[in-house]
Scaffold this motif. Sequence first.
Motif, mmCIF file in Angstrom:
data_model
loop_
_atom_site.group_PDB
_atom_site.id
_atom_site.type_symbol
_atom_site.label_atom_id
_atom_site.label_comp_id
_atom_site.label_asym_id
_atom_site.label_seq_id
_atom_site.Cartn_x
_atom_site.Cartn_y
_atom_site.Cartn_z
ATOM 1 N N GLY A 161 0.753 -1.145 -0.094
ATOM 2 C CA GLY A 161 0.193 -0.059 -0.047
ATOM 3 C C GLY A 161 0.819 1.326 -0.090
ATOM 4 O O GLY A 161 0.690 2.243 -0.770
ATOM 5 N N VAL A 162 1.947 1.437 0.711
ATOM 6 C CA VAL A 162 2.724 2.487 0.785
ATOM 7 C C VAL A 162 3.447 2.581 -0.554
ATOM 8 O O VAL A 162 3.445 3.767 -0.940
ATOM 9 C CB VAL A 162 3.763 2.392 1.925
ATOM 10 C CG1 VAL A 162 4.837 3.443 1.790
ATOM 11 C CG2 VAL A 162 3.253 2.239 3.342
ATOM 12 N N THR A 163 4.059 1.703 -1.160
ATOM 13 C CA THR A 163 4.532 1.839 -2.384
ATOM 14 C C THR A 163 3.523 2.309 -3.291
ATOM 15 O O THR A 163 4.001 2.998 -4.522
ATOM 16 C CB THR A 163 5.517 0.379 -2.831
ATOM 17 O OG1 THR A 163 4.696 -0.657 -2.611
ATOM 18 C CG2 THR A 163 6.693 0.135 -1.908
ATOM 19 N N ALA A 164 2.703 1.738 -3.520
ATOM 20 C CA ALA A 164 1.721 1.951 -4.304
ATOM 21 C C ALA A 164 1.210 3.566 -4.065
ATOM 22 O O ALA A 164 0.958 4.383 -5.062
ATOM 23 C CB ALA A 164 0.251 1.418 -4.331
ATOM 24 N N ASP A 165 1.085 3.922 -2.970
ATOM 25 C CA ASP A 165 0.818 5.599 -2.588
ATOM 26 C C ASP A 165 1.757 6.291 -3.118
ATOM 27 O O ASP A 165 1.641 7.470 -3.440
ATOM 28 C CB ASP A 165 0.479 5.708 -1.304
ATOM 29 C CG ASP A 165 -0.160 7.007 -0.812
ATOM 30 O OD1 ASP A 165 -1.123 7.208 -1.242
ATOM 31 O OD2 ASP A 165 0.627 7.721 -0.185
ATOM 32 N N LEU A 166 3.080 6.112 -2.960
ATOM 33 C CA LEU A 166 4.120 6.893 -3.422
ATOM 34 C C LEU A 166 4.370 6.856 -4.937
ATOM 35 O O LEU A 166 5.112 7.849 -5.508
ATOM 36 C CB LEU A 166 5.462 6.344 -2.684
ATOM 37 C CG LEU A 166 5.487 6.391 -1.108
ATOM 38 C CD1 LEU A 166 6.727 5.946 -0.666
ATOM 39 C CD2 LEU A 166 5.229 7.840 -0.780
ATOM 40 N N GLU A 167 3.957 5.623 -5.704
ATOM 41 C CA GLU A 167 4.391 5.636 -7.309
ATOM 42 C C GLU A 167 3.768 6.787 -7.970
ATOM 43 O O GLU A 167 4.759 7.173 -8.776
ATOM 44 C CB GLU A 167 3.516 4.296 -7.608
ATOM 45 C CG GLU A 167 3.894 3.902 -8.926
ATOM 46 C CD GLU A 167 5.382 3.426 -8.987
ATOM 47 O OE1 GLU A 167 6.052 3.669 -10.006
ATOM 48 O OE2 GLU A 167 5.856 2.793 -7.914
ATOM 49 N N PRO A 168 2.643 7.465 -7.886
ATOM 50 C CA PRO A 168 2.527 8.562 -8.551
ATOM 51 C C PRO A 168 3.269 9.816 -8.282
ATOM 52 O O PRO A 168 3.418 10.825 -9.371
ATOM 53 C CB PRO A 168 0.882 8.824 -7.993
ATOM 54 C CG PRO A 168 0.521 7.723 -7.413
ATOM 55 C CD PRO A 168 1.568 7.157 -6.920
ATOM 56 N N LEU A 169 4.221 9.761 -7.289
ATOM 57 C CA LEU A 169 5.101 11.013 -6.808
ATOM 58 C C LEU A 169 6.300 10.886 -7.963
ATOM 59 O O LEU A 169 6.978 11.750 -8.177
ATOM 60 C CB LEU A 169 5.400 10.969 -5.458
ATOM 61 C CG LEU A 169 4.542 10.967 -4.557
ATOM 62 C CD1 LEU A 169 5.237 10.928 -3.046
ATOM 63 C CD2 LEU A 169 3.509 12.131 -4.651
ATOM 64 N N GLY A 170 6.648 9.830 -8.504
ATOM 65 C CA GLY A 170 7.925 9.644 -9.302
ATOM 66 C C GLY A 170 8.993 9.976 -8.830
ATOM 67 O O GLY A 170 10.093 10.437 -9.254
ATOM 68 N N LEU A 171 9.108 9.563 -7.414
ATOM 69 C CA LEU A 171 10.386 9.650 -6.633
ATOM 70 C C LEU A 171 11.564 8.805 -7.302
ATOM 71 O O LEU A 171 11.520 8.052 -7.800
ATOM 72 C CB LEU A 171 10.315 9.069 -5.087
ATOM 73 C CG LEU A 171 9.077 9.650 -4.655
ATOM 74 C CD1 LEU A 171 8.923 8.794 -3.125
ATOM 75 C CD2 LEU A 171 9.429 11.196 -4.166
ATOM 76 N N ARG A 172 12.769 9.610 -7.317
ATOM 77 C CA ARG A 172 14.044 8.985 -8.021
ATOM 78 C C ARG A 172 14.481 7.869 -7.020
ATOM 79 O O ARG A 172 15.009 6.738 -7.409
ATOM 80 C CB ARG A 172 15.123 10.221 -7.793
ATOM 81 C CG ARG A 172 16.481 9.643 -8.646
ATOM 82 C CD ARG A 172 17.499 10.746 -8.863
ATOM 83 N NE ARG A 172 18.564 9.880 -9.117
ATOM 84 C CZ ARG A 172 19.692 10.358 -8.480
ATOM 85 N NH1 ARG A 172 19.673 10.990 -7.180
ATOM 86 N NH2 ARG A 172 20.727 9.949 -8.871
ATOM 87 N N ARG A 173 14.220 7.937 -5.764
ATOM 88 C CA ARG A 173 14.823 7.091 -4.698
ATOM 89 C C ARG A 173 14.056 6.860 -3.469
ATOM 90 O O ARG A 173 13.462 7.935 -2.852
ATOM 91 C CB ARG A 173 16.194 7.279 -4.473
ATOM 92 C CG ARG A 173 16.963 6.410 -3.200
ATOM 93 C CD ARG A 173 18.112 6.780 -3.009
ATOM 94 N NE ARG A 173 18.946 6.456 -4.028
ATOM 95 C CZ ARG A 173 19.927 7.296 -4.591
ATOM 96 N NH1 ARG A 173 20.502 8.235 -3.986
ATOM 97 N NH2 ARG A 173 20.735 6.795 -5.862
ATOM 98 N N THR A 174 13.608 5.598 -2.959
ATOM 99 C CA THR A 174 13.012 5.434 -1.524
ATOM 100 C C THR A 174 14.035 4.522 -0.853
ATOM 101 O O THR A 174 14.276 3.479 -1.443
ATOM 102 C CB THR A 174 11.495 4.808 -1.773
ATOM 103 O OG1 THR A 174 10.678 5.635 -2.565
ATOM 104 C CG2 THR A 174 10.911 4.718 -0.478
#
Length: 143
Positions: free
Chosen positions: A100-113
Amino acid sequence: MAQPFPDATYEFSADPARVDAARAHQLISEHSYWAPGRPREVQDAAIVGSRNYGVYHSATGEQVAYARVVTDGATFAWLCDVIVDPAHRGQGIGKLLVGGVTADLEPLGLRRTVLATADAHGLYAKFGFAPLVEDNTWMERRP
């Protein structure tokens, strides 16, 4: 964003209003290896400065897992304080939470988590996390 558990027993939520701050504090201060005894005021400040997530028992609404992400929302995120109530472990709740967390962050297009773990490498690998390739480029400063 709420995602039900396959058998509908548990539900992931990214709604910060659902987070039970007292419960998150209890889980982390009593059951984590990285922050045992963390003061409540420190946890509350961490919650305020983060994106917060939970997994809840569908029938009772009890929060059974918690995670938070520190991020600028554009380039970088740190997944931390990932914890599942010991009484509910072994049922796939960690997968529901991290997915759920990774799906929520996906739209942000982050370079690195990034994250740090002493015992859950297999869980995080299922979601694309891997050891740092160039770990000698990372540094830290401790008080």
